[in-house]
Design a protein around this motif. Structure first.
Motif, mmCIF file in Angstrom:
data_model
loop_
_atom_site.group_PDB
_atom_site.id
_atom_site.type_symbol
_atom_site.label_atom_id
_atom_site.label_comp_id
_atom_site.label_asym_id
_atom_site.label_seq_id
_atom_site.Cartn_x
_atom_site.Cartn_y
_atom_site.Cartn_z
ATOM 1 N N GLY A 223 -8.652 8.373 -8.989
ATOM 2 C CA GLY A 223 -8.379 8.220 -7.569
ATOM 3 C C GLY A 223 -9.617 7.729 -6.867
ATOM 4 N N THR A 224 -10.033 8.440 -5.818
ATOM 5 C CA THR A 224 -11.266 8.099 -5.120
ATOM 6 C C THR A 224 -12.441 8.093 -6.089
ATOM 7 O OG1 THR A 224 -10.402 9.096 -3.104
ATOM 8 C CG2 THR A 224 -12.766 8.703 -3.198
ATOM 9 N N GLY A 225 -12.451 9.039 -7.000
ATOM 10 C CA GLY A 225 -13.407 9.072 -8.100
ATOM 11 C C GLY A 225 -12.657 9.266 -9.391
ATOM 12 N N ILE A 226 -13.383 9.321 -10.488
ATOM 13 C CA ILE A 226 -12.761 9.457 -11.806
ATOM 14 C C ILE A 226 -13.453 10.580 -12.561
ATOM 15 C CG2 ILE A 226 -12.453 8.343 -14.057
ATOM 16 C CD1 ILE A 226 -12.076 5.728 -12.619
ATOM 17 N N GLY A 227 -12.664 11.433 -13.184
ATOM 18 C CA GLY A 227 -13.231 12.523 -13.972
ATOM 19 C C GLY A 227 -12.188 13.115 -14.884
ATOM 20 N N MET A 228 -12.626 14.043 -15.710
ATOM 21 C CA MET A 228 -11.718 14.681 -16.661
ATOM 22 C C MET A 228 -12.072 16.145 -16.809
ATOM 23 S SD MET A 228 -11.065 13.826 -20.716
ATOM 24 C CE MET A 228 -12.675 14.464 -21.221
ATOM 25 N N GLY A 229 -11.054 16.979 -16.894
ATOM 26 C CA GLY A 229 -11.211 18.374 -17.263
ATOM 27 C C GLY A 229 -10.643 18.552 -18.651
ATOM 28 N N LEU A 230 -11.396 19.187 -19.532
ATOM 29 C CA LEU A 230 -11.019 19.281 -20.939
ATOM 30 C C LEU A 230 -10.815 20.742 -21.327
ATOM 31 C CD1 LEU A 230 -10.607 17.619 -23.550
ATOM 32 C CD2 LEU A 230 -13.047 17.964 -24.019
ATOM 33 N N VAL A 231 -9.598 21.068 -21.765
ATOM 34 C CA VAL A 231 -9.274 22.415 -22.236
ATOM 35 C C VAL A 231 -9.042 22.347 -23.733
ATOM 36 C CG1 VAL A 231 -7.606 24.300 -22.142
ATOM 37 C CG2 VAL A 231 -8.273 23.126 -20.037
ATOM 38 N N LEU A 232 -9.852 23.085 -24.495
ATOM 39 C CA LEU A 232 -9.736 23.143 -25.944
ATOM 40 C C LEU A 232 -9.646 24.601 -26.376
ATOM 41 C CD1 LEU A 232 -12.432 20.503 -27.018
ATOM 42 C CD2 LEU A 232 -9.954 20.177 -26.831
ATOM 43 N N ASP A 233 -8.705 24.892 -27.259
ATOM 44 C CA ASP A 233 -8.486 26.267 -27.720
ATOM 45 C C ASP A 233 -8.284 27.212 -26.537
ATOM 46 O OD1 ASP A 233 -8.780 25.492 -30.409
ATOM 47 O OD2 ASP A 233 -10.959 25.695 -30.271
ATOM 48 N N GLY A 234 -7.611 26.708 -25.514
ATOM 49 C CA GLY A 234 -7.285 27.528 -24.356
ATOM 50 C C GLY A 234 -8.413 27.757 -23.390
ATOM 51 N N LYS A 235 -9.575 27.114 -23.597
ATOM 52 C CA LYS A 235 -10.722 27.343 -22.729
ATOM 53 C C LYS A 235 -11.222 26.030 -22.127
ATOM 54 C CE LYS A 235 -12.368 31.402 -25.287
ATOM 55 N NZ LYS A 235 -13.517 31.984 -26.025
ATOM 56 N N LEU A 236 -11.591 26.085 -20.867
ATOM 57 C CA LEU A 236 -12.198 24.930 -20.216
ATOM 58 C C LEU A 236 -13.580 24.699 -20.792
ATOM 59 C CD1 LEU A 236 -11.887 22.861 -17.836
ATOM 60 C CD2 LEU A 236 -13.109 24.528 -16.434
ATOM 61 N N ARG A 237 -13.868 23.462 -21.174
ATOM 62 C CA ARG A 237 -15.138 23.141 -21.799
ATOM 63 C C ARG A 237 -16.035 22.353 -20.840
ATOM 64 N NH1 ARG A 237 -15.174 26.620 -26.039
ATOM 65 N NH2 ARG A 237 -13.135 26.579 -27.070
ATOM 66 N N HIS A 238 -17.264 22.810 -20.696
ATOM 67 C CA HIS A 238 -18.225 22.147 -19.816
ATOM 68 C C HIS A 238 -19.261 21.329 -20.586
ATOM 69 C CE1 HIS A 238 -16.729 25.508 -17.273
ATOM 70 N NE2 HIS A 238 -16.808 24.614 -16.323
ATOM 71 N N GLY A 239 -19.487 21.645 -21.860
ATOM 72 C CA GLY A 239 -20.494 20.949 -22.642
ATOM 73 C C GLY A 239 -21.867 21.563 -22.483
ATOM 74 N N SER A 240 -22.814 21.110 -23.295
ATOM 75 C CA SER A 240 -24.162 21.679 -23.303
ATOM 76 C C SER A 240 -24.908 21.458 -21.999
ATOM 77 C CB SER A 240 -24.971 21.065 -24.453
ATOM 78 O OG SER A 240 -24.399 21.386 -25.695
ATOM 79 N N HIS A 241 -24.642 20.332 -21.321
ATOM 80 C CA HIS A 241 -25.339 20.011 -20.084
ATOM 81 C C HIS A 241 -24.402 19.995 -18.872
ATOM 82 C CE1 HIS A 241 -27.665 18.186 -23.398
ATOM 83 N NE2 HIS A 241 -28.703 18.632 -22.713
#
Length: 398
Positions: A223-241
């Motif tokens: 939309g106005t911006g672009i992004g993704m939320g990632l759920v793996l094994d039932g948990k939201l993942r943010h990554g190391s950084h």
């Protein structure tokens, strides 16, 4: 030889009581209204143990009797549920054009909801508007802001602990300054939790949308911006950084809608496929009245071949990004959100491209949650945090 520390034998029964109360509270939250007999059956605890734990939870004000179950053999059974007024959660969505917010009680019922167009010219003015919005919502709910057990702000960007600031904040001017985060903490206190806005929308999708009962899915917002939320094994993942899902930085800069200045500041894919990029591409192609991406899509739907070509290029770019996600994490489901992601016909166009390029084809669906998805996700995250805090206090209050 086992050595028992002084006072350990006395502490053990208290610890067991605390664990029992936490277990019962969790079951009541998820399954209430529920009877003592049902709780005993679910937990394996004896009825006297359940009765004692329920008495403690009632005294702390976390649960109460809400009625009786009749129509079954035996005496009527008292039913227990969470006291809705045991806590309140504030969810806020900070955007470039709109601020949205809502307050829910501890049972998850939304008590007040409001959306306002922002007039703020800088970060501090926007924070003041958020504070004013919070006060208005609390007043409509009939509570004081001090009764809020958790405040969750859905915001563009990710937290950088080295700078103690939000970074990658996109089009919110000044929002990445350390002074902004300090001012937010000062305004909203220790109950403040900040969640990336697209991640919050992914949480809402998991709780209320297509992501229910799905262990792995990607929520892709365009939309106005672009992004993704990632759920793996039932948990939201943010990554190391904290940048898991920042797909706006994928190095996709081809296409007539790309802008190199935007690419350097917000990422190549964002510069090529965001709403502003669609407008730029449509204007360059000669589409009349292309003042918004919505109007470009409307022109394509009316049969404007040039606008349709712009939309097709947009679908191709988004399909490439989704294909990249598929090959890296192989989600069971991909949900398209945002103004473009949910535009009529866009799901079909992206899916058609994916069938040509992706090694496997997950379910691909358009979100049905609408503009309140970020607030809904903030409320869900805030309720989880509030419960963690309340459960942690059970033993101390018991």
């Amino acid at each position: 030889m086992t050595v028992v520390a002084p006072g350990a034998s006395a502490a053990r029964p208290q610890l067991i009581r605390e664990i029992n109360e936490k277990v019962l509270l969790d079951h009541i939250r998820r399954s209430g209204p529920i009877s003592r007999t049902e709780l005993a059956g679910l937990t394996g605890l004896s009825k006297p143990t359940v009765s004692a734990a329920l008495g403690s939870l009632e005294r702390t004000g976390l649960v109460h009797v809400t009625g009786q179950r009749t129509g079954v053999p035996g005496p009527a059974a008292s039913l227990y549920e969470v006291r809705p007024d045991a806590g309140y959660v504030l969810g806020l969505d900070v955007g470039r054009e709109y601020l949205r917010g809502a307050i829910s009680d501890l049972a998850g019922t939304v008590r007040a909801r409001l959306s306002v167009r922002t007039k703020a010219g800088d970060a501090m003015a926007r924070i003041q508007e958020l504070a004013d919005l919070s006060t208005t919502l609390a007043t409509e709910t009939g509570i004081d802001v001090t009764q809020l057990s958790q405040t969750v702000l859905g915001s563009p960007g990710v937290y950088d602990p080295r700078l103690d600031a939000l970074t990658l904040t996109g089009r919110l001017s000044g929002w990445d300054s350390p002074a902004t985060l300090a001012a937010l903490r000062d305004r909203f206190g220790t109950s403040l939790m900040i969640e990336n806005d697209v991640d919050a929308a992914a949480i809402a999708e998991r709780v209320h949308g297509h992501g229910r009962n799905v262990d792995s899915f990607a929520f892709v917002s365009v939309g106005t911006g672009i992004g993704m939320g990632l759920v793996l094994d039932g948990k939201l993942r943010h990554g190391s950084h904290g940048v898991a899902g920042e797909i706006g930085y994928l190095p996709f800069t081809e296409g007539s809608g790309s802008d190199q200045r935007d690419a350097r500041k917000r990422g190549g894919f964002d510069a090529s496929a965001s709403a502003a990029a669609v407008v730029r591409a449509a204007r360059r192609a000669g589409v009349r009245g292309a003042s918004t991406a919505e109007k470009v899509f409307a022109a394509a739907a009316r049969g404007d071949a040039v606008a349709a070509a712009v939309v097709a290029e947009e679908a191709l770019l988004v399909a490439k990004a989704v294909c990249t996600v598929i090959t890296v994490v192989d989600p069971e489901l991909v949900v398209l959100g945002g103004g473009i992601g949910q535009a009529p016909g866009f799901l079909e166009a992206v899916s058609q491209q994916l069938h040509r390029m992706a090694p496997v084809m997950p379910d691909v669906k358009a979100s049905v949650l609408g503009r309140e998805s970020v607030v809904a996700g903030c409320l869900a995250a805030g309720l989880d945090r509030s419960w963690q805090m309340l459960v942690g206090r059970v033993g101390a209050q018991g």
